[in-house]
Write an enzyme that holds these catalytic residues in place. Sequence first.
Site, PDB file in Angstrom:
ATOM      1  CG  ASP A 173       7.485  -3.065   0.740  1.00  0.00           C
ATOM      2  OD1 ASP A 173       7.053  -1.905   0.547  1.00  0.00           O
ATOM      3  OD2 ASP A 173       7.195  -4.022   0.007  1.00  0.00           O
ATOM      4  CG  HIS A 174       8.800   3.056   0.271  1.00  0.00           C
ATOM      5  ND1 HIS A 174       9.040   2.393  -0.904  1.00  0.00           N
ATOM      6  CD2 HIS A 174       7.933   4.056  -0.047  1.00  0.00           C
ATOM      7  CE1 HIS A 174       8.368   2.974  -1.882  1.00  0.00           C
ATOM      8  NE2 HIS A 174       7.681   3.983  -1.398  1.00  0.00           N
ATOM      9  CG  HIS A 236       6.090  -1.236  -3.136  1.00  0.00           C
ATOM     10  ND1 HIS A 236       6.955  -1.365  -2.078  1.00  0.00           N
ATOM     11  CD2 HIS A 236       6.765  -0.508  -4.064  1.00  0.00           C
ATOM     12  CE1 HIS A 236       8.088  -0.731  -2.348  1.00  0.00           C
ATOM     13  NE2 HIS A 236       7.998  -0.205  -3.552  1.00  0.00           N
TER      14      HIS A 236
HETATM   15  C1  BG6 Z   1       9.825   2.270  -5.510  1.00  0.00           C
HETATM   16  C2  BG6 Z   1       9.981   1.921  -6.964  1.00  0.00           C
HETATM   17  O1  BG6 Z   1      10.004   1.127  -4.719  1.00  0.00           O
HETATM   18  O2  BG6 Z   1       8.523   2.790  -5.279  1.00  0.00           O
HETATM   19  C3  BG6 Z   1       9.723   3.130  -7.841  1.00  0.00           C
HETATM   20  O3  BG6 Z   1      11.280   1.444  -7.199  1.00  0.00           O
HETATM   21  C4  BG6 Z   1       8.395   3.764  -7.501  1.00  0.00           C
HETATM   22  O4  BG6 Z   1       9.752   2.760  -9.216  1.00  0.00           O
HETATM   23  C5  BG6 Z   1       8.250   3.989  -5.986  1.00  0.00           C
HETATM   24  O5  BG6 Z   1       8.308   4.989  -8.185  1.00  0.00           O
HETATM   25  C6  BG6 Z   1       6.855   4.434  -5.637  1.00  0.00           C
HETATM   26  O6  BG6 Z   1       6.796   4.827  -4.292  1.00  0.00           O
HETATM   27  P1  BG6 Z   1       5.704   5.864  -3.789  1.00  0.00           P
HETATM   28  O7  BG6 Z   1       5.923   5.915  -2.316  1.00  0.00           O
HETATM   29  O8  BG6 Z   1       5.973   7.155  -4.484  1.00  0.00           O
HETATM   30  O9  BG6 Z   1       4.367   5.295  -4.171  1.00  0.00           O
END
Ligand code: BG6
Length: 486
Positions: A173-174, A236
Amino acid sequence: HRDPVAKLLLFGATGDLAQRMLLPSLYGLHADGLLPERLTITGAARHEHDDDQYRAFAKKALDEFLPADRKDEGAIGSFLERLHYQPTDLSDPASFQPLADKIGDVSGGLAIYLSTAPSLFEQAIEGLASVGLAGETVRVGLEKPLGYDLASSREINDAVARAFPEERTFRIDHYLGKETVQNILALRFGNSFFEPVWNAQGIDNVQITIAETVGLEERAGYYESAGALRDMVQNHILQLLALIAMEPPAHFDGTDVRDEKSKVFRSLRIMKPEDVPHNTVTGQYGDGAVGGKFVKSYAKELGKPSTTETFVAIKAHVDNWRWQGVPFYLRTGKRMATRRSEIAIQFKAVPHSMFAGRGGLLQPNMLVIRLQPEEYIQLLVMAKEPGLDRDGVRLREVPLNLSMDAEFAGSRRRIAYERLLLDLIEGDQTLFVRRDEVEAQWKWIDAIRAGWTANDTKPKSYPSGAWGPSAAIALTERDGVTWQDD
Ligand code: BG6
């Protein structure tokens, strides 16, 4: 306990994520001397590249996506030498033997990074296992989406588990790789003064917002079948909620941190279908303007009408001792007014105001944790305005500011994937999601979707550039709560 591998295998090596995030992240680790010296990186995807062509491809991605001050031709050159490539079609069982031959000996450890459509997961795992790329020295990192509901996620988890035990499975989960997200842990558990008020006695409500200005981008195939709830909340937003709500872990390690998060997910109040309409709001962006630029509606971008939600707001509850009666308001959307990820914790009002009638209203204290685009922590407190007012004191809400950007100006902003790739390579699971977490998340999500189906809920249109449909404002205002900072 860190146990670095000697080889990394990157599926989806020519994809968008690889170009924008993975290659720049690996380069960043390389340039800082953080990768194991002998680490080789093999890219795999359907394209018919050889090693040299892939190096040229990677060079182009780095040229495009690395910030100018990170480009060091010497470091880029030595990074590219680590790269290899093997054309691979995950849906073709015959693809795996040549891949295994290319990788060669895995006794020194292999980390696999698998980012693929959920429909290909089982085949990919089976294929890897069939050619000996799932043995004891091999670990696997899995990118989302890990299914689209509890049943499909279980199926994927079962398939993975047939080849890789949980200790060698790294679900990504990044958001957990973001510095500011990890900073929530530092703030809560590295300081003594928040914890005594961090509960239903001290906190009135918690708000979590992930607002984006982007729209569908080029992801119609995926997004149309996912929607905001699955795309952003299941993973997230719920991870952020867990970091805010969890009990103090005994140790900062994969077992203790994930045990505590998992308890939070299991405490989420599962909604009954009849509870869903007044606890959730869905929206879909229409024509509008974002940042002064006209943008088209979701349906126009997609080229057909759709009932997929691009915005969702939810009033959630964590049913345990600490959080009884504290609403967690969650919202996320595409094509919103500004890009902003933020957690706002509103504390209880003072029990009695001695200033009543003599200096205006007291605002309850609020802790704002801004995750992006800026990185700061603000504690909003009441202070006296300077002046000699005879009829009382004039009070005003002012921020106590901690700007991470300013405080740590000397340190480079890292991509979330740098942390996660390094931990995958070195085998630290703390910032990866365990199976029980994912499944408890899906269980809660599925109940909401079932409620939408039972009530035939369709997303309400909102103009691009707004904060979602007006019902999202009503969701909190009904409780006398205003979304922070709209
Ligand atoms: C991803 C989603 O997991 O997270 C995208 O699939 C979203 O739809 C993105 O744009 C948002 O990541 P960050 O790091 O730009 O907030």
